[in-house]
Design an enzyme around this catalytic site. Structure first.
Site, PDB file in Angstrom:
ATOM      1  N   GLU A 102       0.634  -1.452  -0.057  1.00 63.35           N
ATOM      2  CA  GLU A 102      -0.049   0.280   0.003  1.00 63.35           C
ATOM      3  C   GLU A 102       0.730   1.620   0.066  1.00 63.35           C
ATOM      4  O   GLU A 102       0.264   2.024   0.413  1.00 63.35           O
ATOM      5  CB  GLU A 102      -1.267   0.283   1.082  1.00 63.35           C
ATOM      6  CG  GLU A 102      -1.730  -1.330   1.197  1.00 63.35           C
ATOM      7  CD  GLU A 102      -3.049  -0.915   0.451  1.00 63.35           C
ATOM      8  OE1 GLU A 102      -3.826  -0.209   0.789  1.00 63.35           O
ATOM      9  OE2 GLU A 102      -3.639  -1.472  -0.417  1.00 63.35           O
ATOM     10  N   HIS A 109      -4.140   2.152   7.650  1.00 67.51           N
ATOM     11  CA  HIS A 109      -2.832   1.749   7.249  1.00 67.51           C
ATOM     12  C   HIS A 109      -2.176   2.585   8.200  1.00 67.51           C
ATOM     13  O   HIS A 109      -2.627   2.886   9.068  1.00 67.51           O
ATOM     14  CB  HIS A 109      -2.531   3.228   6.123  1.00 67.51           C
ATOM     15  CG  HIS A 109      -3.641   2.352   4.575  1.00 67.51           C
ATOM     16  ND1 HIS A 109      -4.193   3.712   3.682  1.00 67.51           N
ATOM     17  CD2 HIS A 109      -3.399   1.123   3.590  1.00 67.51           C
ATOM     18  CE1 HIS A 109      -4.150   2.969   2.783  1.00 67.51           C
ATOM     19  NE2 HIS A 109      -4.070   2.098   2.585  1.00 67.51           N
ATOM     20  N   CYS A 162      -2.198  11.620   3.642  1.00 68.87           N
ATOM     21  CA  CYS A 162      -2.879  10.964   2.642  1.00 68.87           C
ATOM     22  C   CYS A 162      -2.831  11.233   1.002  1.00 68.87           C
ATOM     23  O   CYS A 162      -2.801  10.703   0.212  1.00 68.87           O
ATOM     24  CB  CYS A 162      -4.135   9.929   2.511  1.00 68.87           C
ATOM     25  SG  CYS A 162      -5.054   9.128   3.456  1.00 68.87           S
TER      26      CYS A 162
END
Length: 444
Positions: free
Chosen positions: A174, A250, A368
């Site tokens: 990721e 995450h 992000c």
């Protein structure tokens, strides 16, 4: 030579919508089917990026993906004209259409993992696009992501671009959302922290029970090998499976680092003390481990406010600042903690709040939206200069958004053939503004 940490933020694409595609991401699921405002989302993102540039930071922009992704829809059996493909998908497989219209590439923390030249054996900056195999709507991004990164960091003398890892759950990757780097100065060799959710090849290792662990140890170790990192430059840490099951999908939802500061929740990791000791052994510098206790900020408050999905930046003055979403101000426990943090003896001296609600409602905060790239002066000069945010580019991109983006988009609108035309027209113009060449499938 001077060294910097640049931030490359993702431009929000014209199809930004709330389809609730991300299982394990509480905000994404809770806001499914809201009507979105792509124009406001893109402008909020640009405003945050420009504010950092105005603080004296090096700030770049990464182009969005082509959406709707008609190539993928054709690959899975929809045929005919563009309008017919959309119509068929909307009628018989709306979830697949939603996945092929996601603007999730705006969260460039998931675009790639980046290792600076100070850490790598060949002295080059290394990029590996994330394969994002855990989510259908993101698994279709890596090839175009690789093209956009190569067009942005386009001098092979300084930049080394790898292909994404094999598209299998054993190598679930990721990107930088599960990676942070600690160092004394950006130009010094540092320690890269790779945070994973599970060991794919060890059935006895701990893993979450409710939500998926999107990052594997196997993927993190593969990237360390590809990036030519020494063992002394790496620490592999398992994220606490119990917090993944509480919506911490995450690591950048529960921890963030910058230079000699690691800011993390008490429940973020497994074997925390042993891993902190390993970092101290491998990085011989004064370190600030700022652990936020559950008694002050619950996991629920951390996830809702995105306290840890903040950016910690080093200002030109040498002081550190936290870039936080306004949601942190609106949460009493989190706001109280951040005010207390400023009185502690740490390098963090200010908190700056930004409204990124369009992104937050889909489960993505300030961290992000950015990919961190530590660079020296020569490397900054070698970047495609048309991707670096200046006053002129900011004005031009705002005008571009104003011209091409809708201010209202529902999931029903995703089947509108006009959206394909609008999106492609916008992206074609963007590749000229940012001098990217033909990075999109419709241009090739």
């Amino acid at each position: 030579m001077k060294h910097f940490e640049a931030n490359f933020d993702g431009l929000v694409g014209p199809t930004h919508n709330y389809a609730g595609l991300s299982f394990g991401n509480v905000a994404s699921l809770n806001n499914a089917a809201l009507v979105s405002n792509p124009k406001a989302a893109a402008k909020q993102g640009l405003q945050k990026a420009k504010a950092l540039a105005d603080l004296g930071m090096i700030q770049g922009m990464l182009a969005p993906q082509e959406r709707p992704d008609l190539n993928t829809l054709r690959r899975i059996g929809f045929s005919g004209s563009d309008a017919q493909v959309l119509q068929q998908a909307a009628k018989t497989a709306p979830a697949l259409l939603n996945a092929c219209c996601s603007a999730s590439s705006m969260w460039t923390a998931n675009a790639a993992t980046v290792s600076p030249s100070a850490d790598t054996r060949d002295g080059k900056l290394h990029f590996t696009p994330a394969n994002l195999v855990d989510k259908l709507h993101r698994s279709i991004e890596p090839i175009t992501t690789g093209r956009i990164l190569t067009a942005t960091f386009n001098d092979p003398h300084y930049f080394y671009h790898h292909n994404h890892l094999p598209e299998h759950n054993s190598f679930g990757d990721e990107g930088a959302a599960n990676h942070t780097r600690l160092c004394q100065e950006y130009g010094h060799a540092g320690v890269e922290l790779f945070v994973y959710g599970q060991e794919a090849t060890n059935p006895h290792a701990p893993k979450p029970l409710k939500f998926p662990a999107r990052q594997t140890l196997e993927a993190s170790m593969a990237i360390a090998r590809l990036h030519q990192l020494e063992e002394d430059n790496c620490v592999f840490i398992q994220q606490n499976p119990a917090v993944i099951d509480q919506g911490v999908f995450h690591n950048d939802v529960i921890a963030v680092g910058n230079q000699n500061v690691l800011f993390y929740h008490e429940q973020a990791f497994l074997n925390t003390q042993a891993k902190l000791d390993e970092i101290k052994r491998k990085l011989d510098t004064e370190l600030y481990f700022i652990e936020v206790p559950t008694a002050k900020v619950s996991i629920n408050d951390a996830v809702k406010s995105y306290l840890f999905n903040t950016q910690i930046i080093t200002l030109p003055s040498g002081e550190m600042a936290i870039i936080a979403p306004t949601d942190c101000q609106e949460n009493p426990a989190v706001y109280a903690y951040l005010n207390e943090l400023l009185s502690l003896n740490t390098p963090i001296k200010q908190v700056l709040y930004f409204d990124v609600k369009q992104s937050m409602q889909n489960g993505g905060g300030p961290a992000c939206l950015r990919l961190r790239v530590a660079m020296n002066e020569r490397e900054v000069a070698a970047v495609n200069q048309h991707t670096l945010l200046t006053d002129a580019l900011f004005t031009r991109l705002n005008t571009w958004v104003e011209k091409h983006y809708r201010d209202r988009l529902s999931t029903e609108d995703l089947a509108d053939p006009q959206l394909v035309i609008e999106s492609r027209t916008a992206l074609d113009e963007l590749t000229q503004i940012m001098k990217l060449g033909s990075v999109y499938p419709f241009q090739r």
